[in-house]
Enzyme design. Structure first.
Site, mmCIF file in Angstrom:
data_model
loop_
_atom_site.group_PDB
_atom_site.id
_atom_site.type_symbol
_atom_site.label_atom_id
_atom_site.label_comp_id
_atom_site.label_asym_id
_atom_site.label_seq_id
_atom_site.Cartn_x
_atom_site.Cartn_y
_atom_site.Cartn_z
ATOM 1 N N CYS A 246 -0.020 -1.230 8.285
ATOM 2 C CA CYS A 246 1.311 -1.742 7.994
ATOM 3 C C CYS A 246 1.170 -3.231 7.727
ATOM 4 O O CYS A 246 0.477 -3.925 8.484
ATOM 5 C CB CYS A 246 2.223 -1.508 9.193
ATOM 6 S SG CYS A 246 3.885 -2.152 8.947
ATOM 7 N N HIS B 29 10.558 2.597 9.419
ATOM 8 C CA HIS B 29 10.923 1.172 9.348
ATOM 9 C C HIS B 29 12.440 1.006 9.268
ATOM 10 O O HIS B 29 13.018 0.139 9.923
ATOM 11 C CB HIS B 29 10.314 0.506 8.113
ATOM 12 C CG HIS B 29 8.943 -0.064 8.321
ATOM 13 N ND1 HIS B 29 8.654 -0.981 9.301
ATOM 14 C CD2 HIS B 29 7.782 0.138 7.652
ATOM 15 C CE1 HIS B 29 7.374 -1.311 9.224
ATOM 16 N NE2 HIS B 29 6.815 -0.643 8.229
ATOM 17 N N HIS C 27 6.460 6.792 7.141
ATOM 18 C CA HIS C 27 6.212 5.476 7.734
ATOM 19 C C HIS C 27 7.348 4.512 7.362
ATOM 20 O O HIS C 27 7.871 3.784 8.214
ATOM 21 C CB HIS C 27 4.852 4.968 7.212
ATOM 22 C CG HIS C 27 4.474 3.583 7.622
ATOM 23 N ND1 HIS C 27 3.395 3.307 8.441
ATOM 24 C CD2 HIS C 27 5.021 2.372 7.327
ATOM 25 C CE1 HIS C 27 3.306 1.993 8.619
ATOM 26 N NE2 HIS C 27 4.286 1.401 7.951
ATOM 27 N N GLU C 28 7.741 4.546 6.091
ATOM 28 C CA GLU C 28 8.797 3.628 5.634
ATOM 29 C C GLU C 28 10.164 4.038 6.181
ATOM 30 O O GLU C 28 10.968 3.173 6.552
ATOM 31 C CB GLU C 28 8.812 3.551 4.099
ATOM 32 C CG GLU C 28 7.519 3.057 3.454
ATOM 33 C CD GLU C 28 7.001 1.728 3.991
ATOM 34 O OE1 GLU C 28 7.807 0.902 4.446
ATOM 35 O OE2 GLU C 28 5.767 1.538 3.985
#
Ligand code: NI
Length: 183
Positions: free
Chosen positions: A111, A158, A154-155
């Site tokens: 990241c 976020h 993963h995003e």
């Protein structure tokens, strides 16, 4: 081409643990320009020579929250291996279905906001389908798999204030490894 000037927040910044807000359309020009800048940044970062020159790390995805903008927008740029990139602009995303099968990045996830080595793996769905909006506010569906599926998850994390490191149990960083497929 010049590297776009963007400032990426480090994991110590509390904004990275906030939930981003849905985006309303039409997007303003500033937001559209930033989407483009981030894509160019990611694509340049994936070129080893450029990354060395600017002393940056390679990344394939980024969320607006990493720039301190709490909007539900992320982008992914996928290297096609022939000098071209597949650009994903993902606004107000929702995961609508996913595989049973779980996968993980063998060498560990990365990241651009986590600037230290991290031990451990994160379980991710091997395939998933997302509903999202493009820059013009048109809804679309996309099915993603393997590394792109991981990038999307993963995003999406976020946008919900979650970093991949939050998903690793430091006492058991390779938990359930045998029940997942390494990529
Ligand atoms: Ni990240």
């Amino acid at each position: 081409m010049k590297l776009p000037k963007i400032k990426i927040l480090d994991e110590i910044d509390p904004r990275l643990h906030k939930v981003s807000e849905p985006v309303t359309f039409p997007l303003d020009e500033k937001t559209k320009k930033l989407i483009d800048d981030v894509l160019v940044y990611l694509e340049m970062s994936q070129d080893e020579e450029i990354a060395d020159k600017y002393d940056i790390r390679a990344g394939m995805g980024m969320s607006f929250v990493q720039l301190g903008i709490l909007k539900r927008i992320f982008v992914v740029s996928e290297d096609n291996g022939d000098g071209t990139f597949e650009r994903h602009i993902v606004i107000n995303p929702e995961m609508i279905s996913h595989s049973e099968e779980l996968i993980y990045v063998g060498e560990g996830e990365g990241c651009l906001s986590v600037n230290r080595p991290v031990e451990g793996i994160v379980p991710r769905y091997a395939r998933c389908t997302f509903k999202a909006y493009d820059v013009d506010g048109n809804e679309y569906k996309i099915r993603v798999r393997e590394d792109i599926s991981i990038a999307y998850q993963h995003e999406l994390d976020h946008l919900n204030g979650i970093l991949f490191v939050d998903k690793i149990d430091p006492k058991n960083p390779y938990k359930n490894k045998d029940r997942m497929r390494e990529i």
